[in-house]
Design an enzyme around this catalytic site. Structure first.
Site, PDB file in Angstrom:
ATOM      1  N   GLU A  52     -10.932   8.076   0.428  1.00  0.00           N
ATOM      2  CA  GLU A  52      -9.500   8.216   0.656  1.00  0.00           C
ATOM      3  C   GLU A  52      -9.093   6.957   1.410  1.00  0.00           C
ATOM      4  O   GLU A  52      -9.144   6.888   2.626  1.00  0.00           O
ATOM      5  CB  GLU A  52      -9.238   9.487   1.487  1.00  0.00           C
ATOM      6  CG  GLU A  52      -7.791   9.766   1.767  1.00  0.00           C
ATOM      7  CD  GLU A  52      -7.261   8.991   2.957  1.00  0.00           C
ATOM      8  OE1 GLU A  52      -6.177   8.396   2.805  1.00  0.00           O
ATOM      9  OE2 GLU A  52      -7.907   8.941   4.000  1.00  0.00           O
ATOM     10  N   GLU A  61      -3.248   1.911   6.334  1.00  0.00           N
ATOM     11  CA  GLU A  61      -4.424   2.149   7.165  1.00  0.00           C
ATOM     12  C   GLU A  61      -5.482   1.045   7.027  1.00  0.00           C
ATOM     13  O   GLU A  61      -6.576   1.157   7.558  1.00  0.00           O
ATOM     14  CB  GLU A  61      -5.003   3.524   6.847  1.00  0.00           C
ATOM     15  CG  GLU A  61      -4.033   4.630   7.209  1.00  0.00           C
ATOM     16  CD  GLU A  61      -4.494   6.004   6.761  1.00  0.00           C
ATOM     17  OE1 GLU A  61      -5.673   6.147   6.388  1.00  0.00           O
ATOM     18  OE2 GLU A  61      -3.671   6.917   6.792  1.00  0.00           O
TER      19      GLU A  61
END
Length: 143
Positions: A52, A61
């Site tokens: 992910e 991220e």
């Protein structure tokens, strides 16, 4: 327990800290080809990488560099799979006129308050605050 533990090994770790159980699980290792400019730690023995990594707006991220590192270090060439392996990013300019007007109104009110404060400070205390106006103005624009 899905009875594939003799086939599947799940590793939950960051790619920077993972140590593959090559000997323990008797993993098939494909050695780097001659002339391959790879790190000595490269071990092409992973069939599938599931991660992910996308985060907000695919980049938020900052995981893309980690998944690329994992692919280049562990994934079997030609036969290895990554999931997800593709993505599409759609970008379109957007303007919320109501929000823009509200922000402009808040900026104008802040600057009006500043002028009132600077004038009062000068009148009551004899302190000229004009040297701070440019920085205050920039702070309000950035906010």
């Amino acid at each position: 327990h899905n009875q594939v533990d003799h086939i599947v090994t799940v590793l939950q770790s960051s790619v920077e800290g993972v140590e593959l159980p090559v000997e323990q699980d008797e993993l098939e290792v494909i050695e780097p080809t001659d002339g391959d400019e790879t790190n000595k730690d490269t071990c092409y023995c992973v069939d599938i990488i599931i991660s992910e990594w996308m985060g907000y707006f695919l980049l938020r991220e900052s995981m893309m560099d980690s998944i690329i590192r994992a692919r280049d270090k562990f994934l079997k060439p030609a036969t290895g799979l990554m999931f997800p392996s593709h993505t599409t990013m759609y970008v379109a300019p957007v303007c919320d006129e109501g929000e823009r007007k509200q922000a402009q109104s808040e900026y104008a009110a802040s600057m009006s308050d500043w002028h009132d404060f600077a004038q009062t400070t000068n009148t009551v205390y004899g302190v000229d605050m004009s040297c701070l106006e440019r920085e205050f103005d920039q702070e309000q624009k950035d906010y």
